[in-house]
Scaffold this active site. Structure first.
Site, PDB file in Angstrom:
ATOM      1  N   ARG A 106      -3.009   2.803   0.476  1.00  0.00           N
ATOM      2  CA  ARG A 106      -2.067   1.305   1.596  1.00  0.00           C
ATOM      3  C   ARG A 106      -2.820   0.384   1.606  1.00  0.00           C
ATOM      4  NH1 ARG A 106      -0.583   4.867   6.954  1.00  0.00           N
ATOM      5  NH2 ARG A 106      -2.897   6.150   5.787  1.00  0.00           N
ATOM      6  N   LYS A 143      10.724  -2.821   9.248  1.00  0.00           N
ATOM      7  CA  LYS A 143       9.783  -2.599   9.989  1.00  0.00           C
ATOM      8  C   LYS A 143       8.334  -4.065   9.624  1.00  0.00           C
ATOM      9  CE  LYS A 143       6.663   0.665   8.958  1.00  0.00           C
ATOM     10  NZ  LYS A 143       5.848   1.398   8.129  1.00  0.00           N
TER      11      LYS A 143
HETATM   12  C1  R5P Z   1       3.721   2.666   4.475  1.00  0.00           C
HETATM   13  O1  R5P Z   1       4.046   1.874   4.498  1.00  0.00           O
HETATM   14  C2  R5P Z   1       4.476   3.513   4.911  1.00  0.00           C
HETATM   15  O2  R5P Z   1       4.856   3.975   3.492  1.00  0.00           O
HETATM   16  C3  R5P Z   1       4.813   4.287   6.201  1.00  0.00           C
HETATM   17  O3  R5P Z   1       5.445   4.569   6.217  1.00  0.00           O
HETATM   18  C4  R5P Z   1       3.477   4.359   7.046  1.00  0.00           C
HETATM   19  O4  R5P Z   1       2.035   4.315   5.737  1.00  0.00           O
HETATM   20  C5  R5P Z   1       3.830   5.239   8.072  1.00  0.00           C
HETATM   21  O5  R5P Z   1       2.146   5.742   8.555  1.00  0.00           O
HETATM   22  P1  R5P Z   1       2.959   6.284  10.138  1.00  0.00           P
HETATM   23  O6  R5P Z   1       3.171   7.099   9.609  1.00  0.00           O
HETATM   24  O7  R5P Z   1       1.703   6.228  10.663  1.00  0.00           O
HETATM   25  O8  R5P Z   1       3.995   5.282  10.617  1.00  0.00           O
END
Ligand code: R5P
Length: 277
Positions: free
Chosen positions: A78, A174
């Site tokens: 990430r 998002k």
């Molecule tokens: C981010 O772009 C990933 O695809 C996930 O949506 C994200 O890492 C999920 O993280 P969390 O569970 O902390 O929201």
């Protein structure tokens, strides 16, 4: 996997010294062999990453003909950009370390972003566990459910899933505050009213994304909502946050061992290794 492929398992001893340093030792021969190292880099990421690096370089030093690193969850993916000035682009460092350790080829699952694969100078492949996850969701009586991506990055996953669930796909918008980590999400064009919905993402970390997606879907009239992810990191109370938002079940794979890892990727790994060797 070894049983399925009809190959021997090489035993590796691990220990942690009292000061926290990692130690590994090969207990069987690897000279002249094509060696597949199965090592995910889920938490504790740094320890598991170092184990992978120590195993790869030791296998090579002991005369392995080739080393294939099977890293079902590739940590640090990430952090693939300098989002804020002065930040480390961590995945680039991890890639250089893996290559320097002697790995000849890498296999992972649902990598956070496909363009990371192009940064490797060795062959690197990401397999999708989403078809297997979608089949599991279908077996829960959700054939015909709408497949939803909780953010733009997961659209590809929702499209794959909709090929199996057959109820079409959609996505949410998002935004994440890079300093506080706080997220804002919108349904945009998702029409979930009266529909069964399955939300697909590459990973669940704190559960914030999935919990928010579920509550938006529920408040817009969705019937059953099930969540699925390849990498259930489930930090802290992530699972109860998601279930508490109205999700019927979270389905994950064993890329990251967890209480929701009901779908195994071992068959997919065996299939790929059979193709390679
Ligand atoms: C981010 O772009 C990933 O695809 C996930 O949506 C994200 O890492 C999920 O993280 P969390 O569970 O902390 O929201």
């Amino acid at each position: 996997m070894a049983k399925e492929l009809g190959v021997p398992v090489v035993r590796v001893g691990f220990k942690t010294f009292p000061d926290g340093e990692s130690y590994i030792r090969f207990l069987d021969q690897v000279r002249g062999e094509d060696v597949a190292l199965i090592q995910s880099t889920h938490p504790p990421q740094d320890t598991n990453l170092l184990r992978l690096l120590l195993m790869a370089s030791t296998a090579k030093r002991l005369g392995a003909r080739s080393v294939i690193a099977v890293v079902p969850y590739l940590a640090y993916a990430r952090q693939d950009k300098e989002f804020l000035k002065g930040e480390a682009v961590s995945i680039d460092v991890v890639i250089r370390l893996i290559e320097a350790s002697g790995v000849d080829e890498l296999i992972t699952f649902d990598i956070h972003s496909e363009d990371i694969l192009e940064r490797f100078s060795i062959p690197a492949k990401s397999i999708s566990a989403v078809p297997a996850l979608a089949e599991h969701v279908k077996s829960m009586g959700l054939s015909g459910a709408l497949s939803v991506a909780p953010d733009e990055g997961a659209i590809g996953l929702a499209k794959i899933a909709s090929g199996i669930l057959g109820g079409g796909w959609s996505w949410m918008r998002k935004e994440r505050d890079r300093v506080t980590g706080e997220i804002r999400m919108w349904l945009e064009e998702v029409d979930a009213s009266g529909r069964d919905v399955a939300v697909f993402d590459d990973m669940v970390s704190t559960g914030g994304t999935m919990a928010r997606a579920v509550s938006l879907l529920k408040s817009s009239g969705a019937r059953r909502v099930v969540c699925a992810c390849t990498h259930p990191l489930l930090v802290g109370d992530a699972l109860s946050r998601i279930l508490g938002a109205g999700c019927e079940a979270l389905v994950g794979t064993d890329c990251v061992p967890s209480p929701v890892s009901v779908v195994s990727v071992s068959g997919l790994i065996a299939e790929e290794l059979r193709r390679l060797c």
